[in-house]
Structure formats: structure tokens, C-alpha cells
Scaffold this motif. Structure first.
Motif, PDB file in Angstrom:
ATOM      1  N   LEU A  81      -0.158  -0.836   5.681  1.00 38.45           N
ATOM      2  CA  LEU A  81       0.577  -0.689   4.430  1.00 38.45           C
ATOM      3  C   LEU A  81       1.324  -1.968   4.062  1.00 38.45           C
ATOM      4  O   LEU A  81       1.360  -2.371   2.888  1.00 38.45           O
ATOM      5  CB  LEU A  81       1.554   0.484   4.522  1.00 38.45           C
ATOM      6  N   ASN A 116      -3.453   6.826   1.525  1.00 39.09           N
ATOM      7  CA  ASN A 116      -2.118   6.289   1.812  1.00 39.09           C
ATOM      8  C   ASN A 116      -1.912   4.927   1.148  1.00 39.09           C
ATOM      9  O   ASN A 116      -0.842   4.641   0.593  1.00 39.09           O
ATOM     10  CB  ASN A 116      -1.910   6.161   3.314  1.00 39.09           C
ATOM     11  N   GLU A 119      -1.628   5.346  -2.667  1.00 38.62           N
ATOM     12  CA  GLU A 119      -0.314   5.899  -3.001  1.00 38.62           C
ATOM     13  C   GLU A 119       0.754   4.827  -2.880  1.00 38.62           C
ATOM     14  O   GLU A 119       1.610   4.678  -3.756  1.00 38.62           O
ATOM     15  CB  GLU A 119       0.013   7.067  -2.063  1.00 38.62           C
ATOM     16  N   ASN A 120       0.693   4.052  -1.791  1.00 36.99           N
ATOM     17  CA  ASN A 120       1.677   2.991  -1.562  1.00 36.99           C
ATOM     18  C   ASN A 120       1.603   1.913  -2.638  1.00 36.99           C
ATOM     19  O   ASN A 120       2.617   1.313  -3.013  1.00 36.99           O
ATOM     20  CB  ASN A 120       1.444   2.364  -0.187  1.00 36.99           C
TER      21      ASN A 120
END
Length: 218
Positions: A81, A116, A119-120
């Protein structure tokens, strides 16, 4: 939704740049097994393929591949991320495309990591489906991931696949989908031009091309 075009995106090298996270994961796996690390060029040439294929192509013995993948995934999970960004124009491409098309992602990343990341990065909301490596038996260049994405989206008037490698184009062509290659990723324009229906510099340029082709219908 049937009157809208459908646009499917690859991730790495198409919308996102996760090069740092990918390289670090590979380096750690080779280091922990005390094997000579591959060069950046060697890893770049394989990005987009499933991990098992990548490690095998880099000379990892078959009986060690699962161990390499576990080390890679552990390192990647901790860093992906913070070490992944949108490519220039990536947000604009998705935002603009969402105004006139159904959008999906077809990638060889796992769907969990992909969702993920999206979304991040603030763009998951634009996609109606995300198909990852864990969702299919046969990844790109097999058409299975594309067909699975289209099952969710449903019939549309015209369909495009945007990706940075010939694998994306091969998967698209096998089911009669228009393929757009982007040169912002991991393969050369020359290789993309051999198979893609159209080649441009970025996902945003690809969306602008699609808009121009569909202007009568928008």
C-alpha cells in the motif's frame, strides 16, 4: 447498462506503479534463499505473469517456488500500500471512463490485494468487478479472466481491454475484444504494436481514444 461500452483495465503498468513493492519482494525471496538476485530488467520483463511463472523463469528450482512465493507475499503484504501509486493520468482515466462506460479490472494480482490497492488509491468505487489471479483457473493470456469479468457486467455494445503487455491483448483477441496497449508499463511499443489493435502512451490517452471512437453514441 447494455447500451454502454465496457472497458477492462489491467493494473500493474496500466493504472498503477507498484514496481518498488514487486522488486523488493523478489529481492527478499532470493536473499533469504542465498541465491543470486535477478536484475531489474529480468523482473520487469516478467511482470504481469503469475508469480509461479515469474520465479520459474528466473531460475528458481521447482521444489522451492512455493517457498519463494510465500516470502514474496509476506514482504509485499507489509509494503504494497505504501509503495504503490497511480500512474500519471490514472485517476483521470478511470474517472472520465466511468461517466460513459462499465468498468472492470482484470489482473494477475490477487483480487484481495487489488481491491485494497484500488480502495487506498481512491478508485475502487468506479469498478463494478475486479477479477484477480485467485478468481480463475487460467490467468491471462487465457481468456478466462475476461470472460468472468463480462459475466458480472453483462452484455454491452462494445468492449475494450487496456493493458501494458501482449498478454492483455492476446486474452482480449481470443474473445474478439478490441485491445489497447499502453507504453507506460513494462513492455515496448514494438511488441505491443505486433498484437494490439491500438497503442498509446497511457490509460488516459486510451480513454480519450475510446471516447473519440464512440462520440456518436455518447
Amino acid at each position: 447498462m447494455s447500451n454502454k461500452p465496457t472497458i477492462l483495465f489491467d493494473l500493474d503498468g496500466t493504472l498503477i506503479d507498484s514496481t518498488e513493492a514487486i522488486l523488493n519482494g523478489f529481492y527478499k525471496a532470493f536473499k533469504e534463499h542465498n541465491l543470486t538476485q535477478p536484475t531489474k530488467k529480468q523482473i520487469y520483463s516478467l511482470i504481469g505473469h503469475p508469480l509461479e511463472y515469474m520465479f520459474a523463469s528466473l531460475g528458481v528450482p521447482k521444489h522451492l517456488i512455493d517457498s519463494f512465493i510465500l516470502i514474496y507475499k509476506d514482504d509485499y503484504r507489509q509494503n504494497y500500500l505504501s509503495q504503490t501509486t497511480l500512474l500519471p493520468g490514472g485517476f483521470e482515466a478511470v474517472s472520465k471512463a466511468s461517466k460513459f462506460a462499465n468498468l472492470g479490472v482484470v489482473t494477475t494480482k490477487t483480487s484481495l490485494y487489488s481491491k485494497n490497492l484500488l480502495e487506498n488509491l481512491g478508485i475502487l468505487k468506479y469498478f463494478s468487478v475486479v477479477i484477480g489471479r485467485d478468481d480463475v483457473t487460467h490467468p491471462k493470456p487465457n481468456p478466462e479472466p475476461i470472460l468472468k469479468a463480462l459475466e458480472v457486467i453483462g452484455k454491452t455494445s462494445n468492449i475494450y481491454m487496456i493493458g501494458d503487455t501482449p498478454m492483455d491483448a492476446k486474452a482480449a483477441k481470443s474473445v474478439g475484444i478490441f485491445s489497447i496497449g499502453v507504453t507506460c508499463g513494462y513492455d515496448s511499443r514494438e511488441n505491443l504494436e505486433l498484437i494490439c489493435d491500438y497503442v498509446c502512451s497511457s490509460a488516459l490517452n486510451a480513454i480519450e481514444y475510446i471516447i473519440a471512437q464512440n462520440i456518436v453514441n455518447l
